[in-house]
Design an enzyme around this catalytic site. Structure first.
Site, PDB file in Angstrom:
ATOM      1  N   ASN A 268      53.285  77.016  28.169  1.00  0.00           N
ATOM      2  CA  ASN A 268      52.897  77.687  26.922  1.00  0.00           C
ATOM      3  C   ASN A 268      51.604  78.470  27.180  1.00  0.00           C
ATOM      4  O   ASN A 268      50.531  77.883  27.282  1.00  0.00           O
ATOM      5  CB  ASN A 268      52.698  76.611  25.844  1.00  0.00           C
ATOM      6  CG  ASN A 268      52.181  77.167  24.531  1.00  0.00           C
ATOM      7  OD1 ASN A 268      51.779  78.326  24.455  1.00  0.00           O
ATOM      8  ND2 ASN A 268      52.187  76.328  23.505  1.00  0.00           N
TER       9      ASN A 268
ATOM     10  N   HIS B 236      57.550  82.625  20.673  1.00  0.00           N
ATOM     11  CA  HIS B 236      56.423  82.009  21.359  1.00  0.00           C
ATOM     12  C   HIS B 236      56.978  80.890  22.241  1.00  0.00           C
ATOM     13  O   HIS B 236      57.792  80.076  21.806  1.00  0.00           O
ATOM     14  CB  HIS B 236      55.439  81.480  20.318  1.00  0.00           C
ATOM     15  CG  HIS B 236      54.429  80.548  20.881  1.00  0.00           C
ATOM     16  ND1 HIS B 236      53.715  80.846  22.023  1.00  0.00           N
ATOM     17  CD2 HIS B 236      54.021  79.311  20.476  1.00  0.00           C
ATOM     18  CE1 HIS B 236      52.916  79.839  22.292  1.00  0.00           C
ATOM     19  NE2 HIS B 236      53.079  78.899  21.383  1.00  0.00           N
TER      20      HIS B 236
ATOM     21  N   CYS C 191      48.488  80.827  18.599  1.00  0.00           N
ATOM     22  CA  CYS C 191      49.687  81.341  19.268  1.00  0.00           C
ATOM     23  C   CYS C 191      50.437  82.381  18.434  1.00  0.00           C
ATOM     24  O   CYS C 191      51.430  82.937  18.895  1.00  0.00           O
ATOM     25  CB  CYS C 191      50.613  80.187  19.630  1.00  0.00           C
ATOM     26  SG  CYS C 191      49.782  78.971  20.657  1.00  0.00           S
TER      27      CYS C 191
HETATM   28  O1  UT7 Z   1      51.759  76.493  20.577  1.00  0.00           O
HETATM   29  C1  UT7 Z   1      52.087  75.340  19.862  1.00  0.00           C
HETATM   30  C2  UT7 Z   1      51.638  74.184  20.697  1.00  0.00           C
HETATM   31  N1  UT7 Z   1      52.202  72.915  20.467  1.00  0.00           N
HETATM   32  C3  UT7 Z   1      53.497  72.578  20.585  1.00  0.00           C
HETATM   33  O2  UT7 Z   1      54.368  73.374  20.755  1.00  0.00           O
HETATM   34  C4  UT7 Z   1      53.807  71.093  20.510  1.00  0.00           C
HETATM   35  C5  UT7 Z   1      55.122  70.787  19.847  1.00  0.00           C
HETATM   36  N2  UT7 Z   1      55.521  69.392  20.131  1.00  0.00           N
HETATM   37  C6  UT7 Z   1      56.102  69.072  21.287  1.00  0.00           C
HETATM   38  O3  UT7 Z   1      56.372  69.916  22.114  1.00  0.00           O
HETATM   39  C7  UT7 Z   1      56.493  67.609  21.461  1.00  0.00           C
HETATM   40  O4  UT7 Z   1      56.133  66.868  20.299  1.00  0.00           O
HETATM   41  C8  UT7 Z   1      55.823  66.955  22.710  1.00  0.00           C
HETATM   42  C9  UT7 Z   1      56.440  67.535  23.974  1.00  0.00           C
HETATM   43  C10 UT7 Z   1      54.325  67.194  22.698  1.00  0.00           C
HETATM   44  C11 UT7 Z   1      56.095  65.465  22.709  1.00  0.00           C
HETATM   45  O5  UT7 Z   1      57.501  65.220  22.664  1.00  0.00           O
HETATM   46  P1  UT7 Z   1      58.091  64.150  21.634  1.00  0.00           P
HETATM   47  O6  UT7 Z   1      59.531  64.089  21.871  1.00  0.00           O
HETATM   48  O7  UT7 Z   1      57.629  64.548  20.249  1.00  0.00           O
HETATM   49  O8  UT7 Z   1      57.404  62.819  22.114  1.00  0.00           O
HETATM   50  P2  UT7 Z   1      56.484  61.805  21.304  1.00  0.00           P
HETATM   51  O9  UT7 Z   1      55.153  62.402  21.012  1.00  0.00           O
HETATM   52  O10 UT7 Z   1      57.269  61.251  20.140  1.00  0.00           O
HETATM   53  O11 UT7 Z   1      56.325  60.650  22.353  1.00  0.00           O
HETATM   54  C12 UT7 Z   1      57.439  59.822  22.729  1.00  0.00           C
HETATM   55  C13 UT7 Z   1      56.950  58.883  23.808  1.00  0.00           C
HETATM   56  C14 UT7 Z   1      55.646  58.169  23.460  1.00  0.00           C
HETATM   57  O12 UT7 Z   1      55.735  56.849  23.992  1.00  0.00           O
HETATM   58  P3  UT7 Z   1      56.123  55.614  23.036  1.00  0.00           P
HETATM   59  O13 UT7 Z   1      55.045  55.593  21.981  1.00  0.00           O
HETATM   60  O14 UT7 Z   1      57.476  55.926  22.486  1.00  0.00           O
HETATM   61  O15 UT7 Z   1      56.071  54.457  23.973  1.00  0.00           O
HETATM   62  C15 UT7 Z   1      54.597  58.937  24.209  1.00  0.00           C
HETATM   63  O16 UT7 Z   1      53.480  58.140  24.561  1.00  0.00           O
HETATM   64  O17 UT7 Z   1      56.679  59.639  24.993  1.00  0.00           O
HETATM   65  C16 UT7 Z   1      55.354  59.333  25.457  1.00  0.00           C
HETATM   66  N3  UT7 Z   1      54.832  60.501  26.123  1.00  0.00           N
HETATM   67  C17 UT7 Z   1      55.052  60.754  27.418  1.00  0.00           C
HETATM   68  N4  UT7 Z   1      55.733  60.081  28.347  1.00  0.00           N
HETATM   69  C18 UT7 Z   1      55.782  60.625  29.599  1.00  0.00           C
HETATM   70  C19 UT7 Z   1      54.073  61.501  25.601  1.00  0.00           C
HETATM   71  N5  UT7 Z   1      53.790  62.405  26.547  1.00  0.00           N
HETATM   72  C20 UT7 Z   1      54.387  61.973  27.684  1.00  0.00           C
HETATM   73  C21 UT7 Z   1      54.465  62.470  28.992  1.00  0.00           C
HETATM   74  N6  UT7 Z   1      55.168  61.762  29.920  1.00  0.00           N
HETATM   75  N7  UT7 Z   1      53.882  63.624  29.363  1.00  0.00           N
END
Ligand code: UT7
Length: 341
Positions: free
Chosen positions: A290, A260, A120
């Site tokens: 994205n 980005h 990216c």
């Molecule tokens: O070009 C670069 C590409 N990458 C990025 O930009 C990624 C950067 N990171 C992010 O954007 C965020 O970390 C995410 C959006 C991917 C995730 O958000 P987060 O606030 O970091 O969530 P998390 O990974 O800490 O997950 C929190 C909870 C988890 O459940 P538990 O373990 O707390 O029960 C996940 O399983 O949210 C759950 N979860 C979801 N729930 C509903 C993860 N994805 C989803 C979803 N819908 N789509």
């Protein structure tokens, strides 16, 4: 005899283009595939929908459409282009390069062509490569493209990744400036390969018959979302500040930030850390998700067409992503849309 009298040619951007496929996938559509919902996706990412390829659309076909858009904007003919650089991590083939395929598609018969991979951050890396070729007098007109087709490399059963990405292509035309003014004011680029495993698409399994297929590691996006999030908010503000210093500017000299388009929370955090106002920050990931290497062009073009970004606006274009890579270009916008009377 050695020539010690080097002088650099001034560089400017004269064209911008983009292509976004027609097929829309909303958050509600994804909620039918995995355990998620619109509220979660919107509050954690800012994304409401994304566009994906369909039928026989490819990275090359999208990039070619964006290229033609940018050539028309700049009033440049395809056969005037000296070099095509395509920044992509997801080409249609390992070889030939997407750049060569685009060259044939648009009829840029006089251009050299190659791909680069900086995920990216590809557009920022490509901008630096393009401007150096022009600065040193090697080439006069360069077509820079960013294209990625993430929809084909996502596990649509994995809710933490399939919600994030959309497909698209962006294009810039860079030229030796005709009035002596240089508009690519500085570029700051970085990489940290020690963290490569935090965001990757491994090439293994089915495509490597000499090794045991590893079913748990298909060729899909593997991402440690939290780590990528922390990485982005920690390194990008520093890169923007360093790029501004390189351009001889302070944050007050910056008109717009075109980051980005990964996650609205990441963008807001960068904005807060730099003390920028909301209307200085360009974001359209709610509509497109994205789009990886395309995202900066996709966001920038929208604001150029609607008149927000005006002549002589100073912009910071910053990218971050797999590699890990990150970087910022400070650019003065002076291109005029040649299609307008
Ligand atoms: O070009 C670069 C590409 N990458 C990025 O930009 C990624 C950067 N990171 C992010 O954007 C965020 O970390 C995410 C959006 C991917 C995730 O958000 P987060 O606030 O970091 O969530 P998390 O990974 O800490 O997950 C929190 C909870 C988890 O459940 P538990 O373990 O707390 O029960 C996940 O399983 O949210 C759950 N979860 C979801 N729930 C509903 C993860 N994805 C989803 C979803 N819908 N789509």
């Amino acid at each position: 005899m050695m020539n010690d009298n080097f002088s650099f040619n001034p560089v400017t951007i004269t064209g911008i283009g983009r292509y976004i496929p027609e097929t829309v996938i909303t958050n509600e559509d994804i909620a039918k595939l995995v355990d998620t919902n619109d509220e979660w996706i919107t509050s954690r990412t800012g994304i409401k929908q994304r566009r994906v390829v369909s039928g026989n659309q490819t990275a090359t076909s999208m990039a070619s459409k964006a290229a033609i858009d940018a050539l028309e904007f700049a009033g440049v003919k395809a056969d005037e282009i000296d070099l095509i650089i395509v920044a992509t991590s997801l080409p249609d083939s390992l070889y030939p390069s997407t750049a060569c395929e685009v060259q044939a598609e648009i009829g840029a018969v006089n251009a050299a062509a190659f791909n680069i991979v900086a995920a990216c951050t590809g557009l920022v890396y490509g901008l630096n490569i393009a401007r150096n070729f022009i600065m040193t007098g090697t080439y006069k007109k360069v077509l820079l493209l960013g294209v990625d087709v993430h929809s084909r490399f996502l596990d649509w059963n994995e809710r933490s990744t399939c919600i994030l990405f959309g497909d698209g292509a962006g294009a810039l035309i860079l030229e030796q400036s005709s009035d002596g003014r240089n508009d690519i004011l500085s570029v700051d680029m970085h990489a940290n390969g020690e963290k490569a495993g935090e965001l990757s698409i491994p090439l293994n399994g089915k495509n490597c018959p000499l090794v045991e297929p590893n079913e748990t590691k298909q060729q899909y996006v593997n991402m440690n979302g939290k780590e990528i999030y922390k990485f982005a908010v920690s390194v990008v503000p520093r890169s923007i500040k360093d790029a501004l210093i390189g351009a001889g500017l302070s944050i007050e000299g910056l008109d717009y930030l075109i980051p980005h388009q990964a996650n609205m929370r990441i963008i807001s955090s960068i904005m807060d850390r730099l003390g920028l106002k909301e209307d200085q920050v360009i974001a359209n990931l709610d509509k497109y998700g994205n789009t990886s290497t395309a995202s900066i062009c996709v966001a920038l073009m929208e604001e150029i067409l609607n008149g927000k970004i005006k002549q002589d606006s100073i912009m910071a274009m910053c990218g971050f992503g797999a590699g890990l890579t990150w970087g910022t270009a400070i650019v003065r916008w002076r291109a005029k849309d040649k299609r307008k009377k």
